[in-house]
Structures are given as C-alpha cells and as structure tokens.
Write a protein that holds these residues in place. Sequence first.
Motif, PDB file in Angstrom:
ATOM      1  N   UNK A   1       0.816  -1.217   0.000  1.00 50.79           N
ATOM      2  CA  UNK A   1       0.000   0.000   0.000  1.00 50.79           C
ATOM      3  C   UNK A   1       0.851   1.269   0.000  1.00 50.79           C
ATOM      4  N   UNK A   2       2.077   1.202   0.484  1.00 55.13           N
ATOM      5  CA  UNK A   2       2.957   2.371   0.489  1.00 55.13           C
ATOM      6  C   UNK A   2       3.575   2.655  -0.876  1.00 55.13           C
ATOM      7  N   UNK A   3       3.550   1.684  -1.770  1.00 61.50           N
ATOM      8  CA  UNK A   3       4.160   1.886  -3.075  1.00 61.50           C
ATOM      9  C   UNK A   3       3.291   2.792  -3.940  1.00 61.50           C
ATOM     10  N   UNK A   4       3.956   3.540  -4.823  1.00 66.70           N
ATOM     11  CA  UNK A   4       3.249   4.463  -5.697  1.00 66.70           C
ATOM     12  C   UNK A   4       2.710   3.725  -6.905  1.00 66.70           C
TER      13      UNK A   4
ATOM     14  N   UNK B   1      12.887   1.841  -4.460  1.00 69.53           N
ATOM     15  CA  UNK B   1      13.586   0.579  -4.711  1.00 69.53           C
ATOM     16  C   UNK B   1      13.729  -0.229  -3.428  1.00 69.53           C
ATOM     17  N   UNK B   2      14.068   0.444  -2.337  1.00 73.21           N
ATOM     18  CA  UNK B   2      14.194  -0.260  -1.054  1.00 73.21           C
ATOM     19  C   UNK B   2      12.854  -0.835  -0.605  1.00 73.21           C
ATOM     20  N   UNK B   3      11.789  -0.080  -0.800  1.00 74.06           N
ATOM     21  CA  UNK B   3      10.454  -0.548  -0.428  1.00 74.06           C
ATOM     22  C   UNK B   3      10.049  -1.751  -1.277  1.00 74.06           C
ATOM     23  N   UNK B   4      10.387  -1.733  -2.551  1.00 73.16           N
ATOM     24  CA  UNK B   4      10.105  -2.865  -3.437  1.00 73.16           C
ATOM     25  C   UNK B   4      10.873  -4.105  -2.985  1.00 73.16           C
ATOM     26  N   UNK B   5      12.145  -3.938  -2.639  1.00 75.00           N
ATOM     27  CA  UNK B   5      12.954  -5.063  -2.174  1.00 75.00           C
ATOM     28  C   UNK B   5      12.421  -5.636  -0.862  1.00 75.00           C
ATOM     29  N   UNK B   6      11.996  -4.764   0.046  1.00 77.00           N
ATOM     30  CA  UNK B   6      11.435  -5.215   1.322  1.00 77.00           C
ATOM     31  C   UNK B   6      10.130  -5.973   1.086  1.00 77.00           C
TER      32      UNK B   6
END
Length: 76
Positions: free
Chosen positions: A21-24, A48-53
């Motif tokens: 939900x935090x991703x754009x 990118x860090x959020x995607x990896x997490x």
Amino acid sequence: MDTILPYVTLGSAVLMIIAILLQQRGASLGAGFGSSGELFTTRRGFDKNLFDVTVVFAVIFVLSILASMILPGLQK
C-alpha cells in the motif's frame, strides 16, 4: 516450531500489505485525461528499497506457509 509459524505468517502478511500500500501507482496527471499513463521508469532510492522489502516479506510469507504444511506431516 508449531507455535511460532502462525505468528510469522500473520506478521509477514500484514507487513507485506503495508509495504504494497505504500508503493506508488505511477499514474500521472495525464492518465486522468485519457492518455495512457504508462511510462517506464527505474526504481530509485526509497521506492527501490520498499520494493525489495516487499519481495522479502512475500518470500518469508510463502516459506512460512510451506513450512507449516510440511512440518506437521513430518511429525506423524
């Protein structure tokens, strides 16, 4: 082991939902007026860090489900 797996599964599921939900979405102002808002961009920085997490949480989620399916079969 049986007592911790449901908590790992639930925790990784909740954290994965939050990370998704935090991703754009990537929709721009032009997409609202009918143009296709599809523009390929590379992920950088926090995105990118959020995607990896998110990927890590998904892997933990799947592995915990597989472990909960396999481990009870070994105890019989």
